[in-house]
Scaffold this active site. Structure first.
Site, PDB file in Angstrom:
ATOM      1  N   GLU A  45     -10.664   2.101   2.767  1.00  0.00           N
ATOM      2  CA  GLU A  45     -10.590   1.619   1.482  1.00  0.00           C
ATOM      3  C   GLU A  45     -10.321   0.127   1.438  1.00  0.00           C
ATOM      4  O   GLU A  45     -11.166  -0.495   0.738  1.00  0.00           O
ATOM      5  CB  GLU A  45      -9.514   2.332   0.629  1.00  0.00           C
ATOM      6  CG  GLU A  45      -9.802   2.023  -0.719  1.00  0.00           C
ATOM      7  CD  GLU A  45      -8.659   2.629  -1.732  1.00  0.00           C
ATOM      8  OE1 GLU A  45      -7.448   3.060  -1.175  1.00  0.00           O
ATOM      9  OE2 GLU A  45      -8.600   2.654  -2.768  1.00  0.00           O
ATOM     10  N   HIS A  46      -9.486  -0.472   1.889  1.00  0.00           N
ATOM     11  CA  HIS A  46      -8.975  -1.941   1.786  1.00  0.00           C
ATOM     12  C   HIS A  46      -8.894  -2.307   3.501  1.00  0.00           C
ATOM     13  O   HIS A  46      -8.092  -1.627   4.191  1.00  0.00           O
ATOM     14  CB  HIS A  46      -7.710  -1.839   1.156  1.00  0.00           C
ATOM     15  CG  HIS A  46      -7.541  -1.574   0.013  1.00  0.00           C
ATOM     16  ND1 HIS A  46      -6.978  -0.596  -0.588  1.00  0.00           N
ATOM     17  CD2 HIS A  46      -7.945  -2.070  -1.345  1.00  0.00           C
ATOM     18  CE1 HIS A  46      -6.729  -0.318  -1.541  1.00  0.00           C
ATOM     19  NE2 HIS A  46      -7.566  -1.316  -2.325  1.00  0.00           N
ATOM     20  N   GLN A  88       0.806  -1.178  -0.059  1.00  0.00           N
ATOM     21  CA  GLN A  88       0.039   0.065  -0.067  1.00  0.00           C
ATOM     22  C   GLN A  88       0.814   1.254   0.031  1.00  0.00           C
ATOM     23  O   GLN A  88       0.579   2.198  -0.880  1.00  0.00           O
ATOM     24  CB  GLN A  88      -0.970   0.155   1.194  1.00  0.00           C
ATOM     25  CG  GLN A  88      -1.849   1.086   1.202  1.00  0.00           C
ATOM     26  CD  GLN A  88      -2.593   0.660  -0.185  1.00  0.00           C
ATOM     27  OE1 GLN A  88      -3.243  -0.483  -0.326  1.00  0.00           O
ATOM     28  NE2 GLN A  88      -3.254   2.007  -0.801  1.00  0.00           N
ATOM     29  N   HIS A 102     -51.561  20.979  -9.446  1.00  0.00           N
ATOM     30  CA  HIS A 102     -51.343  19.654  -9.346  1.00  0.00           C
ATOM     31  C   HIS A 102     -52.592  18.883  -9.062  1.00  0.00           C
ATOM     32  O   HIS A 102     -52.984  17.636  -9.553  1.00  0.00           O
ATOM     33  CB  HIS A 102     -50.430  19.423  -8.107  1.00  0.00           C
ATOM     34  CG  HIS A 102     -48.797  19.550  -8.637  1.00  0.00           C
ATOM     35  ND1 HIS A 102     -48.424  20.676  -8.811  1.00  0.00           N
ATOM     36  CD2 HIS A 102     -47.924  18.661  -8.532  1.00  0.00           C
ATOM     37  CE1 HIS A 102     -47.125  20.581  -9.096  1.00  0.00           C
ATOM     38  NE2 HIS A 102     -46.819  19.250  -9.136  1.00  0.00           N
ATOM     39  N   ASP A 122      -6.214  -6.113  -6.265  1.00  0.00           N
ATOM     40  CA  ASP A 122      -5.727  -4.921  -7.091  1.00  0.00           C
ATOM     41  C   ASP A 122      -5.801  -5.247  -8.576  1.00  0.00           C
ATOM     42  O   ASP A 122      -5.853  -4.555  -9.367  1.00  0.00           O
ATOM     43  CB  ASP A 122      -4.545  -4.337  -6.704  1.00  0.00           C
ATOM     44  CG  ASP A 122      -4.142  -3.687  -5.289  1.00  0.00           C
ATOM     45  OD1 ASP A 122      -5.455  -3.263  -4.817  1.00  0.00           O
ATOM     46  OD2 ASP A 122      -3.284  -3.623  -4.733  1.00  0.00           O
ATOM     47  N   HIS A 148       2.606   3.004  -3.063  1.00  0.00           N
ATOM     48  CA  HIS A 148       1.908   3.894  -4.104  1.00  0.00           C
ATOM     49  C   HIS A 148       2.423   5.387  -4.166  1.00  0.00           C
ATOM     50  O   HIS A 148       2.775   5.979  -5.153  1.00  0.00           O
ATOM     51  CB  HIS A 148       0.251   3.845  -3.670  1.00  0.00           C
ATOM     52  CG  HIS A 148      -0.492   2.852  -4.399  1.00  0.00           C
ATOM     53  ND1 HIS A 148      -0.433   2.527  -5.690  1.00  0.00           N
ATOM     54  CD2 HIS A 148      -1.043   1.604  -3.732  1.00  0.00           C
ATOM     55  CE1 HIS A 148      -1.271   1.362  -6.247  1.00  0.00           C
ATOM     56  NE2 HIS A 148      -1.561   0.675  -4.724  1.00  0.00           N
TER      57      HIS A 148
END
Lengths: 444, 444
Positions: free
Chosen positions: A341-342, A273, A434, A375, A276
């Site tokens: 996220e993960h 991770q 209406h 991934d 990145h």
């Protein structure tokens, strides 16, 4: 199979540690998680000008801006277009291992996403009134693929395949090619994923072209895919004119370990991770103190063997942590607080955890399910909600390339019954046209 | 049952007409449909200040701003809170007809939205690997309800019921009460819809309180519901911190008539859209010239009988049209070009049209299905994508209050197979920690 490239930096590294028992744990966690994307006024201004330029001058502006920003000489957008044959040729030219890996990943991603496909539905009531929901695909989707140093073929698969499975009629991909450099893996991925057109343009000018259309670039209905700050700012600016996916923050992982997984494996999962970029976030939480010490030692030992050690070191130092908690329940509370996220549940009985996980983009269960598998090729999407937005958002999916239309077909009898109720409520809101429109259908 | 209130304005009215045969039809249609919400720098600045103020000072700022903007004197947020008992009391105090209409509408909306509830799913592959998708509800949703002159109980039902059906744990409603005036129909609707808390606050300060939380107002995960320009600007500003629904443009209807529906009915259907506000858009398209003339005459005759005639006149004059087209196919092409929020298929065989409608928020089929029925009680949601955004967006629904998490649980064998593919692709992207994390799980 382990790499042995030595890190050039010789400084020692200490992984940051936290403990839920510490009095200041709450505020420290807040600081660790804090992330707010900055929107620079200068960037906003330049992006607005680029969008306006492409809207008014179309192709001519695209050619000019591509020359200026990507140093690509072209006298027309046609020269910035790649044919389906060119994509196929890129695929054919790959080494066998890469071609097979790409095809394998694509097949698995396609198969998973097919399960997401919803059906239109209808039901008829006793008086004959029909209600339902019709699902339709977008006419055209635009996929933004970053070029240059961070060119990710997996990102092409993850963005284009759900669109293809959804039944989008036309998938348009844009990818900048700074200095004219094409990435064959990216083009091959576009071929495998079912992309219809590729334009070698990028930045805010590519987003503007997709949102408004030019003489050569067709206007799309939704734009997805990651990009730099100019791309993100442009996407925000055209939102409403077209749909966009979530603007992503830095990528993050939260690993929960019960102490039974090899510390070397966990260290590498955190590295995967952190490599990145410097803002990526890798956190591990567990209640076994000796195990956390072992993970810390593994991190310090293995970090220098990484190709991207400087990035990993910077990321772990500023945004990483090993968190010691009291027990399983406290670990779960942290999961739902962080909404990662993960989420890697590196525990003996991950199934027993599942129904208590309320917020997470993707859940990797058990000791064998490294995030890296997800991934690339497990099947589910790797475009996931970041920065705690899993509290309210979902992975990119087929549903992002479809929309729903409500269906109402009243029988004469149904319209009379509904008309009475609608009339009372409309008059309660002082919307008398209406009310009269509904009353017209009451068969007195 | 027809109203006979006479319009005070005596000026005659001419409904705008267009014809697809006209050479300049294309550009004229563009102008008619054109709508771009303006974002005023002054409004943006004031909204930013209000948000900052509520973030830093919490309850104290809320009390102060509510005193300033709504002229409500309260010494604490507690005094700006309505109890569930107060909501129930509002419901009990209503006249029978209104109480029954509200309950009838709520029951139908609930029943329709239950059909939208997706199921979590999983599947196991031959090697034992498990893949799936887990659906969870938001923890907390915030519903913004406009107060003052445009207080719509139907809007409470349409925003809160999908959240309730989705399984949201806590639904928080905010509604401004300018000068302290409470609308019992709105409170009764909150009771019927399952709202948990009500705060009598509004504007950008209410959005800020929901997005960031204060001492008394709980932070929510998503904010839905319509509001004025301050509310819309604040929602855009907090997007990312929380989820938001689509920012709505003016409401619109596109009626397709085959010539067989009573022109008076069609005129009233157009009015029911136009009476919302001066920017609302009401368009009718058909290929029967004599019928269009009859609708035009009905409009001119009935318009003066409307309570809201001045608004209707302004709306139809600037944004309304009767469009004559060549035939059914051209009408369908217009439908898909316009992607209307509301589509009324006032034709003999609406079923045969359905599969050719690619873009529409809600489709009202046949001569009896007045849009007004859908606005209140047919069942489907009345919060719909406007300004052509039905090309890529859906009605508000249960899915807006839920999110998905991907599930991956690899068997040892599955991890080995996937690991080989992931390794090749990760090395192709120069992400070697990803590769090594995957390779760790390959059982050599």
């Amino acid at each position: 199979m382990a790499d042995t490239v030595t890190d050039s930096a010789t400084e020692s590294f200490k992984m940051p540690r936290l403990d839920t028992r510490d009095e200041d744990f709450g505020p420290l966690l807040e600081v660790l998680l804090d992330w707010e994307g900055v929107s620079d006024a200068e960037v906003q201004k330049r992006v607005s000008q680029i969008i306006e330029d492409v809207r008014t001058r179309g192709d001519a502006a695209l050619v000019e801006l591509t020359r200026r920003f990507d140093r690509v000489e072209a006298d027309s957008v046609e020269a910035l277009t790649l044919s389906p044959e060119r994509l196929e040729q890129a695929f054919d030219s790959l080494p066998d291992a890469q071609r097979e890996a790409l095809a394998h990943a694509a097949q698995r991603i396609r198969s998973y996403h097919r399960h997401q496909k919803p059906e239109s539905w209808q039901y008829r009531e006793a008086d004959g009134t029909l209600l339902g929901q019709q699902i339709t695909a977008l006419d055209r989707a635009g996929i933004y693929v970053p070029g240059g140093k961070a060119a990710y073929p997996s990102s092409v698969l993850m963005n284009a395949i759900p669109a293809h499975v959804a039944g989008v009629r036309e998938i348009v991909m844009v990818v900048p090619t700074p200095d004219g450099v094409l990435n064959d893996l990216v083009l091959a991925a576009a071929h495998v994923a079912g992309v219809d057109h590729v334009f070698t343009i990028g930045g805010a000018q590519a987003i503007a072209a997709l949102a408004y259309g030019t003489e050569s670039v067709p206007r799309v209905d939704k734009i997805v895919g990651p990009g730099n700050i100019y791309v993100a700012t442009a996407k925000r600016a055209v939102f409403g004119q077209v749909g966009i996916d979530m603007i992503a923050g830095p990528s993050e992982i939260l690993v929960v370990s019960d102490g039974g997984t090899d510390p070397d494996w966990l260290a590498m999962d955190l590295f995967s991770q952190a490599e990145h970029d410097e803002d990526a976030q890798a956190i591990l939480v567990g209640w076994d103190a000796a195990h956390l010490d072992a993970v810390e030692a593994a991190i310090e030992r293995l970090l220098p063997t990484l190709e991207r050690a400087p990035i990993v070191r910077a990321s772990l130092r500023s945004r990483g942590a090993l968190i010691r908690c009291r027990d399983r329940d406290e670990a779960l509370a942290l999961v739902n607080r962080i909404a990662p996220e993960h989420l890697e549940l590196s525990v003996a009985d991950p199934e027993s955890w599942l129904h208590e996980v309320r917020h997470a983009g993707a859940i990797f269960m058990g000791r064998y399910t490294a995030e890296a598998l997800g991934d690339y090729c497990a099947g589910p999407n790797h475009v996931l909600p970041t920065s705690g937005t899993a509290r309210f958002s979902s992975p990119l999916g087929v549903y992002d390339f479809q929309k729903r239309s409500s269906i109402i077909h009243c029988s004469a009898k149904g319209a009379a019954t509904l008309g009475r109720t609608a009339s009372v409520l409309a008059r309660g809101e002082a919307l008398t046209a209406h009310a009269r429109s509904a009353e017209n259908r009451i068969d007195d």
